[in-house]
Write a protein that holds these residues in place. Structure first.
Motif, PDB file in Angstrom:
ATOM      1  N   ASP A 108     -17.528 -53.433  40.360  1.00 21.35           N
ATOM      2  CA  ASP A 108     -16.027 -53.817  40.108  1.00 21.35           C
ATOM      3  C   ASP A 108     -15.125 -54.267  41.426  1.00 21.35           C
ATOM      4  N   LEU A 109     -15.924 -55.358  42.694  1.00 23.35           N
ATOM      5  CA  LEU A 109     -15.237 -54.931  44.152  1.00 23.35           C
ATOM      6  C   LEU A 109     -13.947 -55.084  44.401  1.00 23.35           C
ATOM      7  N   TYR A 110     -13.349 -55.855  43.322  1.00 23.70           N
ATOM      8  CA  TYR A 110     -11.994 -55.751  43.454  1.00 23.70           C
ATOM      9  C   TYR A 110     -11.105 -54.710  43.274  1.00 23.70           C
ATOM     10  N   GLU A 111     -11.593 -54.003  42.050  1.00 22.06           N
ATOM     11  CA  GLU A 111     -11.457 -52.248  41.869  1.00 22.06           C
ATOM     12  C   GLU A 111     -11.939 -51.583  43.358  1.00 22.06           C
ATOM     13  N   VAL A 112     -12.900 -51.755  44.237  1.00 18.57           N
ATOM     14  CA  VAL A 112     -13.029 -51.093  44.945  1.00 18.57           C
ATOM     15  C   VAL A 112     -12.072 -52.011  46.273  1.00 18.57           C
ATOM     16  N   VAL A 113     -11.710 -52.763  46.739  1.00 19.51           N
ATOM     17  CA  VAL A 113     -11.272 -53.099  47.646  1.00 19.51           C
ATOM     18  C   VAL A 113      -9.670 -52.967  47.376  1.00 19.51           C
ATOM     19  N   LYS A 114      -9.256 -52.835  45.967  1.00 14.96           N
ATOM     20  CA  LYS A 114      -8.042 -52.602  45.840  1.00 14.96           C
ATOM     21  C   LYS A 114      -7.765 -51.321  46.107  1.00 14.96           C
ATOM     22  N   ALA A 115      -8.819 -49.949  45.787  1.00 12.34           N
ATOM     23  CA  ALA A 115      -8.658 -48.589  46.368  1.00 12.34           C
ATOM     24  C   ALA A 115      -7.998 -48.855  46.981  1.00 12.34           C
ATOM     25  N   TYR A 116      -9.018 -49.542  48.141  1.00  7.88           N
ATOM     26  CA  TYR A 116      -8.288 -49.022  50.085  1.00  7.88           C
ATOM     27  C   TYR A 116      -7.461 -49.475  49.586  1.00  7.88           C
ATOM     28  N   HIS A 117      -6.600 -50.921  49.296  1.00  6.36           N
ATOM     29  CA  HIS A 117      -5.687 -51.798  50.096  1.00  6.36           C
ATOM     30  C   HIS A 117      -4.564 -50.394  48.954  1.00  6.36           C
ATOM     31  N   ASP A 118      -4.367 -49.934  48.147  1.00  2.00           N
ATOM     32  CA  ASP A 118      -3.800 -49.163  47.786  1.00  2.00           C
ATOM     33  C   ASP A 118      -3.299 -47.847  48.502  1.00  2.00           C
ATOM     34  N   CYS A 119      -4.332 -47.578  49.247  1.00  2.00           N
ATOM     35  CA  CYS A 119      -4.802 -46.227  50.158  1.00  2.00           C
ATOM     36  C   CYS A 119      -3.850 -46.512  51.051  1.00  2.00           C
ATOM     37  N   GLY A 120      -3.365 -47.397  51.881  1.00  2.00           N
ATOM     38  CA  GLY A 120      -3.130 -48.132  52.891  1.00  2.00           C
ATOM     39  C   GLY A 120      -4.071 -47.715  53.723  1.00  2.00           C
ATOM     40  N   TYR A 121      -5.717 -48.223  53.874  1.00  2.00           N
ATOM     41  CA  TYR A 121      -6.500 -48.206  54.772  1.00  2.00           C
ATOM     42  C   TYR A 121      -6.105 -48.827  55.819  1.00  2.00           C
ATOM     43  N   LYS A 122      -6.941 -48.458  56.837  1.00  2.00           N
ATOM     44  CA  LYS A 122      -7.184 -49.140  57.964  1.00  2.00           C
ATOM     45  C   LYS A 122      -8.033 -48.446  58.870  1.00  2.00           C
ATOM     46  N   GLY A 123      -9.142 -48.122  57.930  1.00  2.00           N
ATOM     47  CA  GLY A 123     -10.431 -47.878  59.047  1.00  2.00           C
ATOM     48  C   GLY A 123     -11.456 -49.244  59.301  1.00  2.00           C
ATOM     49  N   TYR A 124     -12.475 -48.720  59.704  1.00  2.00           N
ATOM     50  CA  TYR A 124     -13.206 -49.946  60.251  1.00  2.00           C
ATOM     51  C   TYR A 124     -14.002 -49.812  58.498  1.00  2.00           C
ATOM     52  N   VAL A 125     -14.633 -51.354  58.203  1.00  2.00           N
ATOM     53  CA  VAL A 125     -15.394 -51.757  57.095  1.00  2.00           C
ATOM     54  C   VAL A 125     -16.361 -53.084  57.623  1.00  2.00           C
ATOM     55  N   ARG A 126     -17.368 -53.230  57.462  1.00  2.00           N
ATOM     56  CA  ARG A 126     -18.188 -53.661  57.085  1.00  2.00           C
ATOM     57  C   ARG A 126     -18.982 -54.185  55.812  1.00  2.00           C
ATOM     58  N   PRO A 127     -19.697 -55.622  55.766  1.00  2.00           N
ATOM     59  CA  PRO A 127     -20.163 -55.591  54.564  1.00  2.00           C
ATOM     60  C   PRO A 127     -21.273 -55.475  53.839  1.00  2.00           C
ATOM     61  N   ASP A 128     -22.192 -54.280  55.109  1.00  2.00           N
ATOM     62  CA  ASP A 128     -23.242 -54.000  54.553  1.00  2.00           C
ATOM     63  C   ASP A 128     -24.451 -55.417  54.510  1.00  2.00           C
ATOM     64  N   HIS A 129     -25.372 -54.723  53.834  1.00  2.00           N
ATOM     65  CA  HIS A 129     -26.482 -55.715  53.300  1.00  2.00           C
ATOM     66  C   HIS A 129     -26.125 -57.164  52.797  1.00  2.00           C
ATOM     67  N   GLY A 130     -26.775 -58.130  52.920  1.00  4.97           N
ATOM     68  CA  GLY A 130     -26.786 -59.128  52.409  1.00  4.97           C
ATOM     69  C   GLY A 130     -28.113 -60.148  51.999  1.00  4.97           C
ATOM     70  N   ARG A 131     -28.110 -60.913  51.325  1.00  4.44           N
ATOM     71  CA  ARG A 131     -29.445 -61.727  50.340  1.00  4.44           C
ATOM     72  C   ARG A 131     -29.705 -62.680  51.873  1.00  4.44           C
ATOM     73  N   GLN A 132     -30.969 -62.884  51.863  1.00  2.00           N
ATOM     74  CA  GLN A 132     -31.821 -64.228  52.811  1.00  2.00           C
ATOM     75  C   GLN A 132     -31.645 -65.313  52.259  1.00  2.00           C
ATOM     76  N   ILE A 133     -30.585 -66.165  52.403  1.00  3.72           N
ATOM     77  CA  ILE A 133     -30.464 -67.600  52.184  1.00  3.72           C
ATOM     78  C   ILE A 133     -30.457 -68.728  52.707  1.00  3.72           C
ATOM     79  N   TRP A 134     -30.020 -69.988  52.268  1.00  2.00           N
ATOM     80  CA  TRP A 134     -30.660 -70.771  53.016  1.00  2.00           C
ATOM     81  C   TRP A 134     -31.335 -70.983  53.930  1.00  2.00           C
ATOM     82  N   GLY A 135     -32.723 -70.452  53.422  1.00  2.00           N
ATOM     83  CA  GLY A 135     -33.905 -71.033  53.884  1.00  2.00           C
ATOM     84  C   GLY A 135     -33.592 -70.007  55.525  1.00  2.00           C
ATOM     85  N   GLU A 136     -32.904 -68.571  55.528  1.00  2.00           N
ATOM     86  CA  GLU A 136     -32.865 -67.922  56.460  1.00  2.00           C
ATOM     87  C   GLU A 136     -33.849 -66.780  57.110  1.00  2.00           C
ATOM     88  N   ARG A 137     -34.668 -66.174  57.658  1.00  3.01           N
ATOM     89  CA  ARG A 137     -35.834 -65.291  57.583  1.00  3.01           C
ATOM     90  C   ARG A 137     -35.243 -64.445  59.127  1.00  3.01           C
TER      91      ARG A 137
END
Length: 352
Positions: free
Chosen positions: A293-322
């Motif tokens: 539940d990424l809503y709860e994960v992001v909410k936890a960061y927000h509730d803590c006043g998080y000001k650090g760096y975030v990246r989306p990490d891995h993703g799928r290969q979509i729309w023919g991308e290789r």
């Protein structure tokens, strides 16, 4: 939160800096000198080159991932002090060009592990997949062959001879988790004082997956391990790269709870989703789908006043991308917009 995007460098990535700067809300790249073997000191001219390339597109280069730890350090061999000294020298160079966070890991021999880099999903997209039964029956050296790619994979040395890898695996199988913990302590006691002096925050990445693979020791698997880490060297510079996908592959891990407990020790966050299949298997999904539940994960960061760096990490290969498995453009960009959507809704909801 400060959104960043992992980039593997000119000639080593299908994604360009021109594309990255067009993703709304992205302010910097997460980078490394991936062709420099672990243990070697990074050349200053190469460091400055990446910084200049990023800045030409209005992006900062404040987060490095990964400054890899040499195996001799993890094994606790007499040669480790030489490699730690090289690590410290590289830290000094990185601080000189404005790096604020260094992500590293203490995974042995293999780094993160998957059994299929292009698992075809029902919608036609392709994703990183972990099949537990296959891991139990495959020869680790066969898996190593699969890891040979056109592009370098994080934490993986495709040029390492099979014989060397086989010997390394056997050495690690004789190493207990307590011994690995002791070797991590030795490493941290050497580098955290340097980090404090330089104003750099070190951020260890959890084991991925968060359990033993091939009978090898793993020590960054759950909440108790993270607590132990923070006690090894009690310093704000001894931090965590809290990866929701790595820790979340184990349904026993409460990722949002970990965010709330360790928020002040998380200078860098990886946020992604996985679908847990119930038999030890898991597959990486879009950020909106999956078992977490990424809503709860992001909410936890927000509730803590998080000001650090975030990246989306891995993703799928979509729309023919290789491209590099897990590191295409489109799905990670979609992930960023999903994360910003959650964050913006929390921001506006809290102001009503």
């Amino acid at each position: 939160m400060r959104m960043v995007f992992r980039w593997f460098g000119v000639g080593n990535d299908t994604v360009t800096l021109e594309q990255i700067r067009q993703i709304p809300g992205v302010e910097g790249v997460v980078w490394a000198l991936h062709r420099i073997p672990a243990g070697e000191e990074w050349p200053m001219e190469e460091i400055q080159k990446v910084k200049k390339q990023a800045e030409e597109y209005g992006l900062h280069a404040e987060v490095v991932e990964s400054l890899n730890v040499h195996e001799d350090i993890k094994l606790g061999l007499p040669t480790r002090d030489r490699y730690i000294e090289n690590y410290q020298k590289t830290m000094e160079k990185l601080a000189a060009v404005g790096v604020k966070v260094i992500c590293y890991n203490f995974m042995v021999a293999f780094d993160w592990i998957r059994t299929d880099f292009n698992k075809k999903l029902e919608d036609g997209s392709r994703a990183l997949f972990y099949e537990h039964a296959k891991i139990n029956r495959i020869d680790p050296l066969k898996l190593a062959e699969m890891y040979s790619q056109k592009y370098t994979l994080p934490g993986w040395d495709p040029k390492r001879p099979k014989e060397q890898l086989a010997a390394l695996i056997e050495r690690y199988r004789r190493l207990t988790e307590e011994e690995l913990w002791e070797n991590l302590r030795y490493f941290l006691e050497a580098i955290i004082p340097v980090a404090e002096k330089l104003g750099i925050r070190m951020a260890i990445h959890p084991d991925d997956p968060p359990w033993s693979v091939f009978g090898l020791p793993r020590i960054m698997k759950n909440r108790e391990d993270l607590r132990r880490l923070t006690r090894l060297v009690d310093s704000p510079c001894n931090g965590i790269t809290l990866c929701s996908g790595a820790l979340g592959a184990d349904p026993a891990n409460d990722v949002a709870g970990m965010v709330r407990e360790f928020a002040d020790r998380i200078p860098f966050a990886h946020i992604r989703n996985v679908k847990i299949c119930g038999n030890g298997d898991f597959v990486e999904t879009s950020h909106r789908d999956g078992s977490l539940d990424l809503y709860e994960v992001v909410k936890a960061y927000h509730d803590c006043g998080y000001k650090g760096y975030v990246r989306p990490d891995h993703g799928r290969q979509i729309w023919g991308e290789r491209g590099r498995p897990g590191y295409g453009l489109y799905d990670r960009a979609l992930g960023i917009m999903y994360l910003w959507g959650l964050w913006d809704a929390l921001e506006k909801g809290g102001k009503r």
